[in-house]
Design a protein around this motif. Sequence first.
Motif, short mmCIF file in Angstrom:
data_model
loop_
_atom_site.label_atom_id
_atom_site.label_comp_id
_atom_site.label_asym_id
_atom_site.label_seq_id
_atom_site.Cartn_x
_atom_site.Cartn_y
_atom_site.Cartn_z
N PRO A 143 0.84 -1.20 0.00
CA PRO A 143 0.00 0.00 0.00
C PRO A 143 0.88 1.25 0.00
O PRO A 143 1.91 1.28 0.66
N GLY A 144 0.43 2.26 -0.76
CA GLY A 144 1.22 3.49 -0.88
C GLY A 144 1.54 4.09 0.48
O GLY A 144 2.63 4.60 0.71
N ILE A 145 0.59 3.99 1.38
CA ILE A 145 0.74 4.64 2.68
C ILE A 145 1.90 4.01 3.46
O ILE A 145 2.52 4.65 4.30
N ALA A 146 2.20 2.74 3.16
CA ALA A 146 3.26 2.05 3.88
C ALA A 146 4.64 2.63 3.57
O ALA A 146 5.57 2.47 4.35
N VAL A 147 4.77 3.29 2.41
CA VAL A 147 6.07 3.84 2.08
C VAL A 147 6.21 5.28 2.59
O VAL A 147 7.26 5.89 2.44
N LEU A 148 5.14 5.78 3.22
CA LEU A 148 5.16 7.17 3.68
C LEU A 148 6.35 7.51 4.58
O LEU A 148 7.01 8.52 4.37
N PRO A 149 6.65 6.65 5.58
CA PRO A 149 7.78 7.00 6.45
C PRO A 149 9.08 7.22 5.68
O PRO A 149 9.83 8.15 5.95
N ILE A 150 9.32 6.36 4.69
CA ILE A 150 10.54 6.49 3.90
C ILE A 150 10.48 7.77 3.07
O ILE A 150 11.46 8.51 2.96
N ILE A 151 9.31 8.01 2.49
CA ILE A 151 9.17 9.21 1.66
C ILE A 151 9.40 10.46 2.49
O ILE A 151 10.05 11.41 2.07
N ILE A 152 8.89 10.45 3.74
CA ILE A 152 9.10 11.61 4.63
C ILE A 152 10.59 11.80 4.89
O ILE A 152 11.10 12.91 4.88
N LEU A 153 11.29 10.68 5.08
CA LEU A 153 12.73 10.78 5.34
C LEU A 153 13.45 11.37 4.13
O LEU A 153 14.37 12.16 4.27
N TRP A 154 13.03 10.95 2.95
CA TRP A 154 13.73 11.39 1.74
C TRP A 154 13.32 12.79 1.31
O TRP A 154 14.14 13.57 0.88
N LEU A 155 12.01 13.05 1.39
CA LEU A 155 11.50 14.31 0.81
C LEU A 155 11.03 15.30 1.85
O LEU A 155 10.66 16.40 1.51
N GLY A 156 11.02 14.88 3.12
CA GLY A 156 10.50 15.76 4.15
C GLY A 156 8.99 15.73 4.16
O GLY A 156 8.36 14.99 3.40
N THR A 157 8.38 16.57 5.04
CA THR A 157 6.92 16.60 5.07
C THR A 157 6.45 17.64 4.07
O THR A 157 7.24 18.41 3.54
N GLY A 158 5.18 17.64 3.83
CA GLY A 158 4.63 18.65 2.94
C GLY A 158 4.07 18.04 1.67
O GLY A 158 4.10 16.82 1.50
#
Lengths: 282, 335, 266
Positions: free
Chosen positions: C111-126
Amino acid sequence: MVSNNEELVIENLDKTYYLGERRINALERINLQVKTGEFINIIGPSGCGKSTLLRCIAGFEKPTNGRVKLRSNEIKGPGIDRMMVFQDFEQLFPWYTVLGNIVFALKVTKMIATAKERKEIAKHYLKMVGLAGFEDLYPHQLSGGMKQRVAIARALSVQPRILLMDEPFGSLDAMTRSTLQEELIRIWKETKVTIIFVTHNIEEAIILGDQIIVFEANPGRVKEVIKNTLSRPRSPEANDFSQIWERIHKLLGFKNRERVLEERNLIRLFQEERELSLLPHL
Amino acid sequence: MKKMFWVLLCLVLVTGWSFAPRIHSAPVEEIKIAGQFGLVYAPLMVAQSRKIFEKYGLKPVWKEYGSGGAVREALISGEVDVGFMGIPPFLIGWDKGCQWKAAMGFVVVPVGLVTYDPNIKSLKDFKAGDKIAVPSPGSVQHILLAMAAEKELGSATALDNNIVAMPHPDAAAALISKKGIKAHFTTPPYLFEELSQPGFHLVVDDITIFGHPFSFNVGVASERFHDRRPVVYSSFVNAISEAMAWINANKKAVANLLAPEFKLTPEKTMAYLTWEGMNYTTAPYGLMGFAEFMQKAGYIKKAPQQMEEIAFENVLAFVGSRAGGRSEIEKIQYK
Amino acid sequence: MKVTKLKKKSMNKTLNQGLFIVGVMILWELVARAQWFPVLLFPSLSSVFVNLLTELVNGEIGGRLLFSLYLIGAGLGLAVVTAAVTATSALISPIISDWVQALMAVLHPLPGIAVLPIIILWLGTGPQSIIAVIWFSSIWPLITNLHTGLRSVPATQMEAGRNLGLKGIALIRFILLPGAFPYILTGLRVAWARAWQASVAAEMVFGASGGEGGLGWFIYKKRFFMEIPSVFGGMIVIILVGLLVERLCFEWVEVRTIRRWGMTSE
């Protein structure tokens, strides 16, 4: 106007496939001459390479050896001077109307410049195949016979020198088939187009062709070329009709079980080969 | 087979022995308690490991939640009897008609806004794209930020477009790696961890904003629970009091006890427990101050006129009501 | 005869479904008014609609909705471009096709939401992170459908096209894309649904930023301020937009394309 009337010349054509380790000679040393305006029929058992030969002429496949020449020019690939009509009802583009299919052909081949003219020409050919009034229907709304009529009209609309027909009536019922055979002869006479017609139906071959080329399978070879001089319209009831029928039937021979299996393998192989051959053209 | 027999025998003996004292104890009352994970919840952890609730005839059922909002929802739905949350979430619930009151103060901890950006020295230095992480909208941190914004920038909502909601661990990780957020409004131990990074500094802290310390969390119970099970209610208050007194008297032991839970060394845990400003106390601080500000800024529609509207009798008795002007302990309820 | 009968049947179905929904709404209102559950948890439908109306008038919901649509548009747009490039390369090169299939098998169930933590680490929030989650959620149905769709085009149609002198891009444009259109439409439908889910979920798990949040953030914020009727209001808007896009966009296109062309499986 034309110094020699040899429309199409096939010289020493071989087509070899490999089925795993095994080498299969789908076509071996084919030599043929087709004259302008002739109606040629190719008949043979399934797996004899008759469709492969047609596909080599169309340019969908390359011969392993030898060449196909259209009016002395070697064929390198598909082109609108040789239009194919397939057995498959799916050959029409479902997203275009009947008229749209033909207009599209005229448009992408840049045959005709204006939209108005394209429409008129498309209507002309639809009338020729007896489909006037069906312009705005979509292919899925047509019967099998009507679909094949549209396919013929589309193929003719770009004014090919040769019409290649790969068992176009093979999936139709007997009644429709015989109507379409009659109409095809009428269209042939009207357009004077050269026709190479593949069939596995002896009767169809006799009704249609000036020349009947009988193939044998494994390796695919020309077994005999029969001149068919019966006067038209030809009727299966006629005496000389059944003579030719008997002759072809004998030439085709009976098949034993091993041969049938072999042919199935070949058919599968051709199918795979065909699918793979699509990729490099993109 | 023989081995199996001995194992079984031991099991029977051990279970038999552990059940034995029950026979002599008073009837056990179950109480469902909602908490979160963190240093703030040390009294609950101590009470649990020292079996303090059991001593008061309670059988605690722990439920851990991920946010104050979830604790609040658990209380409203009746999933738990008591829960701990910040004063603002408690007041938002009260404003919306939750039949609940504060049963005790729980802990006073330092709260601060930390940044790594040397250019940010006050709230005025935040630019439009600078993100400030808070645990959630309506949390203590959010309301403190609004208080500070009102004081320094003239409007409580001046920084609302800068806030992002992130759980503490994620926000701390983001701030330390300097990714995505510019600042984090946080509490121990994240506050301590972030401030120990080179160049990380406080922009503003709770005392500057509020004027004096306030209860970071209060214990909240529904009126229904309080009215229908008064004995359980008071046992619960007493048990927490005992746990807190024990913490304050035995910090070293607490550090040793909790260190493995937090995956920290006992030394570091000790340092956190004794950080200036940490105060485990059941005394309420700042109940009314938050209410007044939140009403003025529009976060709640009504503010309590009297403390009894939002606190139970044990809290009221503790704070008292001095004739002829507020006493010291009354004063610290206000901003 | 047959057509009118069919029409009547579908009318009956619509009526039946409409009545059912109205019934559920009335039941909701009655249960809420009976106050079997705390009003806070189960607000009456009328209060939900009154709230929704207020938020519509003051522009709050509209702004959030626009922002959500912007995020989805960006994420979905990127996904369409990526999917088109990937599927086309997979069509041309069998090696890339193998890679794409391996990627699909591995990443599609995630699920896309499962990759959110990694995405936050790479791209930050927002917004960029939410767009990335939307992209990741919607790209797999797009690629899968495009991949299958392009392969579903009958070889005969391809050859009919080649016979007319088409090759390369022209063959893709005139034959492959229209031929694969039923699959492309399905892919877009699933991708749109997934994009919505991802945008709302991402904002609710990781709350976007105050001024820049969409409907997910709206619901998230309202939850923390215990404005439960608004939470329901946000949900209703999400449902309505989903229905509207399905009915107005996808069905409109479907009726004018694959249904008219007889390319549906029904």
